[in-house]
Scaffold this motif. Structure first.
Motif, PDB file in Angstrom:
ATOM      1  N   ASP B 112       0.875  -1.185   0.000  1.00 19.04           N
ATOM      2  CA  ASP B 112       0.000   0.000   0.000  1.00 19.04           C
ATOM      3  C   ASP B 112       0.901   1.221   0.000  1.00 19.04           C
ATOM      4  N   GLU B 143      -8.125   7.311  -7.501  1.00 24.31           N
ATOM      5  CA  GLU B 143      -8.761   6.427  -6.526  1.00 24.31           C
ATOM      6  C   GLU B 143      -7.703   5.934  -5.557  1.00 24.31           C
ATOM      7  N   ARG B 144      -8.077   5.895  -4.297  1.00 26.10           N
ATOM      8  CA  ARG B 144      -7.096   5.451  -3.323  1.00 26.10           C
ATOM      9  C   ARG B 144      -6.771   3.973  -3.532  1.00 26.10           C
ATOM     10  N   ALA B 145      -7.750   3.208  -4.033  1.00 24.30           N
ATOM     11  CA  ALA B 145      -7.510   1.780  -4.242  1.00 24.30           C
ATOM     12  C   ALA B 145      -6.414   1.543  -5.259  1.00 24.30           C
ATOM     13  N   ASN B 146      -6.236   2.515  -6.179  1.00 19.54           N
ATOM     14  CA  ASN B 146      -5.211   2.323  -7.195  1.00 19.54           C
ATOM     15  C   ASN B 146      -3.803   2.427  -6.633  1.00 19.54           C
TER      16      ASN B 146
END
Lengths: 103, 198, 355, 165
Positions: B112, B143-146
């Motif tokens: 992360d 996007e934070r998920a990216n």
């Protein structure tokens, strides 16, 4: 009657005058009283200029109006200085509460 | 102290002159700068050369990874997560570039990068030098998920397959063991009896 | 120009609106281009590049800014005084826009040929003061109120030296009509008032130093009237956030910006009419040589715009040269330096014009 | 009804409506800002009476000077930041009756008097005429008013000044 003539200007001036008197009489705040006086002076000016336009007197009416404006500015300056002084002394500017001369 | 008239006048005129003159001097200086070429660097087109050993985005060369989990344990902010599955004997996982034999399937290797604090502590313990910092610093995302980087070479199905394989192997081994144990256990009560019988 | 539109359409209302549209477009373009120039000039003076993303040299940045401003949400604090809060930007813009009615952009392009033009321009700016006070008070924010009080005090103080210099020029020219003032300075650039006006009498050469003094005084005081640096204490970012328009956003803020740049342009044009010949070309007209009449108007228009832009540029130049003045320094400059010099200048010009 | 009449009714409406609000709203600041529109309307009426110079002077002196002075007066004599600046009114009923009668009397006088109207041709500008009059027939008054303004300036400054501790 819709054709604008001297009477119309005089009527506007008369209503403005009455509103000014109403303001002077009813308002408690000294600054608001001053505003009423300004309205009265303006209505007088409208009369002067209207007569100078519709009567055959030359332009003296406009000159008098000019003098009235000058006097109004002098009056406003002095009156506001006095109001400021009253505020410093009494901490309010309601004309009906400032009813004693000394102490 | 009261200044006399002449002195006051002199000072007054001097102030006036100073005021105008200094403004003109200032204006001359700014006017010169009007034609000075810009010193700023036009960032997206021109980039400053980065020094050696900059610490920016982490990269994992997954081919070399042996899944030892040392980097994840070194990370102070726990931004690395590693899951491994043991290989079954028949499979050949190859060797790393410095000759180590790989024994684990790395089914998950997630970093992360939003959490990463660029301390480089994960880099040092790696026995195969497969995790390192690159000089890439432009990796903003919408996007934070990216920002969750997945390095594992295996996709989910394969990882599941490996897990199943291993479990099957394990189960087989258990079964074998159980069978062996059973086989061993069966004669057991007889063993003391046998000599006695014999 | 009104007559031209009246002949064209034959309708009073349409031709009035058409006449009003010309300065409106001018103000909009000036604001758009002015915001861009402001950023570019400040960048150049600080050895930066400035906006360069949109279009060549970032010229369309202003369009982008404008579009952004138009579509921004109009966030209004719940504590503001609704009516006055909404009227204030309109009043400020109306005040600055009204001044353009009498500015002659060329000998034929002028909104209204009133005889009291110069005086009217000074009067129109008083609406700006009232609007600023209104906006500052209705925002219900002490920074806004402080900014507006400072602004009002500053503008009415600096109106005095402006009026004195205008008075001395009026005394010399004998008219308040801006077109006539411009027409008197026709011919080449040595006929401009800064060079003593037309003619070759002795008084022309005597006038030159006092004209320069008058020009400096009026330039400084108009700079203060439009709240530009170094006289920007009403909107001092480091003390008052943004002064009287702290609470505004979206297009209402845009109206304040329009008014600010409109004012800058108006005072630049005023200075150029009074001292630099207004729309007159410094060297003569190509249109006269070729005998094309409309080309003269076009040239005059371009010259006037060039002069206006030059003074706007000087204002920006000063902005990046000088730091902000303190309030006491501001008042000292006005009452102790500019006004005495303006009065002395007035008397001397009066004496010279008697010669 | 030509454009002149329409403009007259427009300006008269602006003047009277805003004057009505000046004398009736309870908020001092509102009164002051409505006064702005009254002055503007009166200036428009002056323009319609072919007094261009007076109109501009009206805007310059009243809006640019007196109104700002009044606003400063209001803002300095009320704690505007924490107390709401409402003000009381007194004698509403007798005042409205009396001024109503006054208004009726004055308006009827204006309306029913047979004024001797001799309209002259409206000049394009009154500037030169006024200037000449000011420096010939009215020069003494003019000078005296200049003096009066100076006295008023000094007087106002000395009245409003804070006493030294």
């Amino acid at each position: 009657m819709l054709q604008v003539g001297l009477t119309h200007f005089l009527t506007v001036s008369a209503i403005l005058f009455s509103l000014g008197v109403y303001g002077v009489v009813t308002r408690k705040n000294a600054v608001m009283v001053l505003m009423g006086i300004e309205l009265i002076l303006n209505s007088a000016n409208i009369n002067f200029i209207a007569f100078s336009r519709f009567g055959n007197f030359g332009y003296s009416g406009q000159i008098i109006a000019l003098f009235v404006i000058i006097l109004a500015s002098a009056e406003a300056a002095i009156a506001l200085a006095i109001v400021l002084n009253i505020y410093k002394t009494f901490a309010n500017v309601n004309v009906d509460e400032i009813d004693h001369l000394k102490d | 102290m009261q200044k006399d008239g002449i002195e006051f006048m002199r000072e007054y005129l001097k102030n006036t002159w100073d005021g105008i003159y200094t403004v003109l001097v200032g204006m001359r200086i700014t006017f010169k700068h009007l034609f000075t070429p810009a010193v700023t660097i036009q960032y997206p087109e021109v980039k400053v050369k980065l020094p050696d050993r900059v610490r920016n985005r982490l990269y994992v060369n997954i081919d070399d990874c042996i899944g030892c989990d040392q980097c994840a344990r070194a990370c102070p902010v726990s931004c690395i997560e590693i899951d491994t599955v043991k290989s079954i004997p028949g499979e050949d996982l190859g060797i790393t570039s410095n000759g180590k034999k790989k024994a684990l399937w790395v089914t998950r290797f997630d970093i992360d990068i939003a959490k990463c604090c660029y301390c480089q502590l994960c880099v040092f313990p790696c026995p195969t030098e497969c995790i390192y910092m690159t000089d890439v610093y432009e990796f903003s995302e919408y996007e934070r998920a990216n920002l969750l980087y997945k390095f594992s070479a295996l996709n989910q199905d394969e990882a599941a397959q490996k897990k199943v394989n291993y479990e099957k192997f394990q189960a087989e081994k258990e079964a074998q063991k159980a069978a062996a144990a059973a086989a061993a256990a069966k004669p057991k009560p007889e063993t003391p009896a046998q000599p006695s019988a014999n | 120009m009104y007559q031209f539109f009246f002949d064209l359409t034959g309708n009073v209302i349409i031709s009035t609106l058409a006449v009003a549209l010309v300065p409106l477009i001018c103000v909009l373009l000036v604001t758009l281009f002015g915001v861009w120039l402001e950023r570019k000039v400040s960048a150049w003076m600080q050895d930066r590049v400035g906006p360069n993303r949109i279009g060549p040299y970032g010229i369309f940045q202003c369009v982008a800014d404008f579009v952004k401003m138009l579509q921004k949400e109009d966030a209004v604090s719940s504590e503001v005084d609704g009516v006055l809060y909404n009227i204030a930007p309109v009043l400020v813009f109306a005040g600055s826009f009204a001044a353009f009615a009498v500015i002659p952009f060329a000998s034929t392009i002028i909104g209204s040929q009133v005889e009291v033009g110069l005086f009217y321009m000074l009067a129109a700016s008083s609406f700006v003061v009232a609007g600023i006070l209104m906006g500052g008070w209705s925002s219900n924010n002490k920074y806004s109120l402080l900014g507006s009080m400072r602004s009002a005090a500053q503008i009415i103080s600096y109106e005095i030296p402006t009026a004195l210099v205008v008075l001395s020029m009026v005394m010399l020219m004998g008219t308040l009509n801006l077109t006539q003032i411009s027409e008197m300075q026709t011919g080449n650039f040595w006929h401009w008032n800064i060079f003593g006006g037309p003619g070759w009498a002795l008084s022309k050469f005597l006038l030159i130093p006092f004209m320069v003094v008058g020009f400096i005084i009026i330039f400084i005081s108009t700079l203060a009237e439009v709240n530009r640096t170094p006289f920007d204490i009403p909107e001092a970012e480091s003390e008052l956030v943004a002064g009287y328009f702290t609470e505004y956003c979206g297009m209402k803020y845009g109206m304040f910006m329009l008014a600010e740049y409109g004012n800058m342009f108006a005072v630049s044009l005023l200075v150029s009419v009074l001292f630099f010949g207004g729309y007159q070309s410094p060297v003569g007209y190509l249109g006269n040589v070729l005998g094309i009449k409309w080309l003269v108007s076009l040239e005059q228009f371009s010259w006037f715009f060039a002069k206006g832009w030059f003074f706007i540029f000087v204002q920006m130049w000063l902005r990046w040269t000088l730091p902000r003045l303190r309030v006491d320094q501001l008042m000292t400059l006005c009452w102790k330096y500019l006004i005495p010099y303006a009065v002395i200048n007035l008397v001397i010009i009066g004496i010279i014009s008697l010669l | 009804m030509n454009y002149y009449d329409i403009m007259f009714y427009l300006f008269a409406a602006i003047t009277l409506v805003s004057a009505w609000f000046v004398v009736t709203t309870r908020n001092v600041i509102y009164s002051a800002f409505f006064l702005l529109f009254t002055f503007f309307g009166v200036a428009g009426i002056y323009v319609l009476l072919a007094a261009d110079f007076i109109a501009v002077v009206q805007i310059m002196v009243y809006v640019g000077g007196i109104l700002i002075l009044l606003l400063f007066g209001v803002m300095l004599t009320n704690q505007i930041t924490n107390v709401d600046i409402r003000t009381g009114a007194s004698n509403l009923l007798p005042a409205s009756i009396a001024t109503g009668i006054l208004m009726g009397a004055v308006v009827s006088v204006m309306w029913f008097t047979d004024w001797k109207i001799q309209p002259t041709e409206a000049p394009t500008t009154t500037l030169k005429i006024l200037g000449r009059l000011l420096l010939t027939d009215y020069v003494l008054v003019f000078e005296l008013l200049g003096l009066l303004l100076l006295v008023a300036l000094i007087g106002a400054a000395s009245i409003a000044r804070r006493e030294k501790e």
